[in-house]
Design a protein around this motif. Structure first.
Motif, short mmCIF file in Angstrom:
data_model
loop_
_atom_site.label_atom_id
_atom_site.label_comp_id
_atom_site.label_asym_id
_atom_site.label_seq_id
_atom_site.Cartn_x
_atom_site.Cartn_y
_atom_site.Cartn_z
N GLU A 4 18.88 10.65 -9.55
CA GLU A 4 18.98 9.22 -9.27
C GLU A 4 19.05 9.00 -7.76
O GLU A 4 19.75 9.72 -7.05
N ASP A 5 18.29 8.04 -7.26
CA ASP A 5 18.22 7.66 -5.85
C ASP A 5 17.40 8.62 -4.98
O ASP A 5 17.35 8.43 -3.76
N ASP A 6 16.76 9.64 -5.56
CA ASP A 6 15.84 10.48 -4.78
C ASP A 6 14.62 9.65 -4.40
O ASP A 6 14.14 8.83 -5.19
N GLU A 7 14.09 9.87 -3.21
CA GLU A 7 12.92 9.14 -2.73
C GLU A 7 11.67 9.67 -3.44
O GLU A 7 11.41 10.87 -3.45
N LEU A 8 10.91 8.77 -4.07
CA LEU A 8 9.69 9.15 -4.79
C LEU A 8 8.45 8.92 -3.96
O LEU A 8 7.54 9.73 -3.94
N LEU A 9 8.40 7.76 -3.31
CA LEU A 9 7.25 7.42 -2.48
C LEU A 9 7.63 6.34 -1.48
O LEU A 9 8.72 5.80 -1.53
N ILE A 10 6.69 6.09 -0.57
CA ILE A 10 6.91 5.07 0.46
C ILE A 10 5.84 3.99 0.28
O ILE A 10 4.65 4.29 0.23
N LEU A 11 6.30 2.75 0.18
CA LEU A 11 5.42 1.59 0.03
C LEU A 11 5.45 0.80 1.34
O LEU A 11 6.53 0.54 1.87
N GLU A 12 4.28 0.46 1.84
CA GLU A 12 4.21 -0.41 3.01
C GLU A 12 3.89 -1.81 2.53
O GLU A 12 2.90 -2.03 1.85
N ALA A 13 4.77 -2.73 2.87
CA ALA A 13 4.59 -4.13 2.46
C ALA A 13 5.08 -5.02 3.60
O ALA A 13 6.14 -4.78 4.16
N MET A 14 4.30 -6.00 3.96
CA MET A 14 4.65 -6.94 5.03
C MET A 14 5.02 -6.19 6.32
O MET A 14 6.01 -6.51 6.98
N LYS A 15 4.26 -5.15 6.64
CA LYS A 15 4.44 -4.33 7.85
C LYS A 15 5.77 -3.59 7.88
O LYS A 15 6.22 -3.17 8.94
N MET A 16 6.40 -3.41 6.72
CA MET A 16 7.64 -2.65 6.63
C MET A 16 7.43 -1.47 5.69
O MET A 16 6.71 -1.59 4.71
N GLU A 17 8.08 -0.34 6.01
CA GLU A 17 8.05 0.80 5.10
C GLU A 17 9.25 0.71 4.18
O GLU A 17 10.38 0.55 4.63
N LYS A 31 0.85 -1.19 0.00
CA LYS A 31 0.00 0.00 0.00
C LYS A 31 0.89 1.24 0.00
O LYS A 31 1.88 1.30 0.72
N ILE A 32 0.52 2.23 -0.80
CA ILE A 32 1.25 3.49 -0.84
C ILE A 32 0.90 4.29 0.42
O ILE A 32 -0.28 4.57 0.66
N ILE A 33 1.92 4.64 1.22
CA ILE A 33 1.62 5.39 2.44
C ILE A 33 2.09 6.84 2.35
O ILE A 33 1.69 7.67 3.17
N ASP A 34 2.91 7.18 1.34
CA ASP A 34 3.29 8.58 1.14
C ASP A 34 3.83 8.77 -0.27
O ASP A 34 4.55 7.90 -0.78
N VAL A 35 3.47 9.89 -0.89
CA VAL A 35 4.00 10.27 -2.20
C VAL A 35 4.82 11.53 -1.99
O VAL A 35 4.30 12.53 -1.49
N LYS A 36 6.10 11.50 -2.33
CA LYS A 36 7.02 12.59 -2.02
C LYS A 36 7.24 13.56 -3.18
O LYS A 36 7.92 14.57 -3.01
N VAL A 37 6.73 13.24 -4.37
CA VAL A 37 6.97 14.07 -5.55
C VAL A 37 5.64 14.45 -6.20
O VAL A 37 4.60 13.86 -5.91
#
Length: 70
Positions: free
Chosen positions: A25-38, A11-17
């Motif tokens: 390159e390597d900039d954070e675009l979004l945060i995905l929550e999967a298996m209770k990990m961000e 599940k998408i928990i944050d969109v940074k852009v």
């Protein structure tokens, strides 16, 4: 053009852009929550965000395209 895909289902928990943002390159675009990990999803290459195909709270599947960078 680069398509950024989800490495696994979650599940998408944050969109940074926003569309039109310039990213490096390597900039954070979004945060995905999967298996209770961000999991930060980062840009594979430098460029401009052309399209964002998800929003906060969206469920995504493995290999779904999340962001398009040109």
């Amino acid at each position: 053009m680069s398509e950024v895909t989800a490495p696994m289902a979650g599940k998408i928990i944050d969109v940074k852009v926003e569309v039109g943002d310039t990213v490096n390159e390597d900039d954070e675009l979004l945060i995905l929550e999967a298996m209770k990990m961000e999991m930060p999803i980062v840009a594979p290459a430098s460029g401009k965000v052309k399209e964002i195909k998800c929003k906060k709270g969206d469920p995504v599947g493995a290999d779904d395209v999340l962001v398009v960078i040109e």
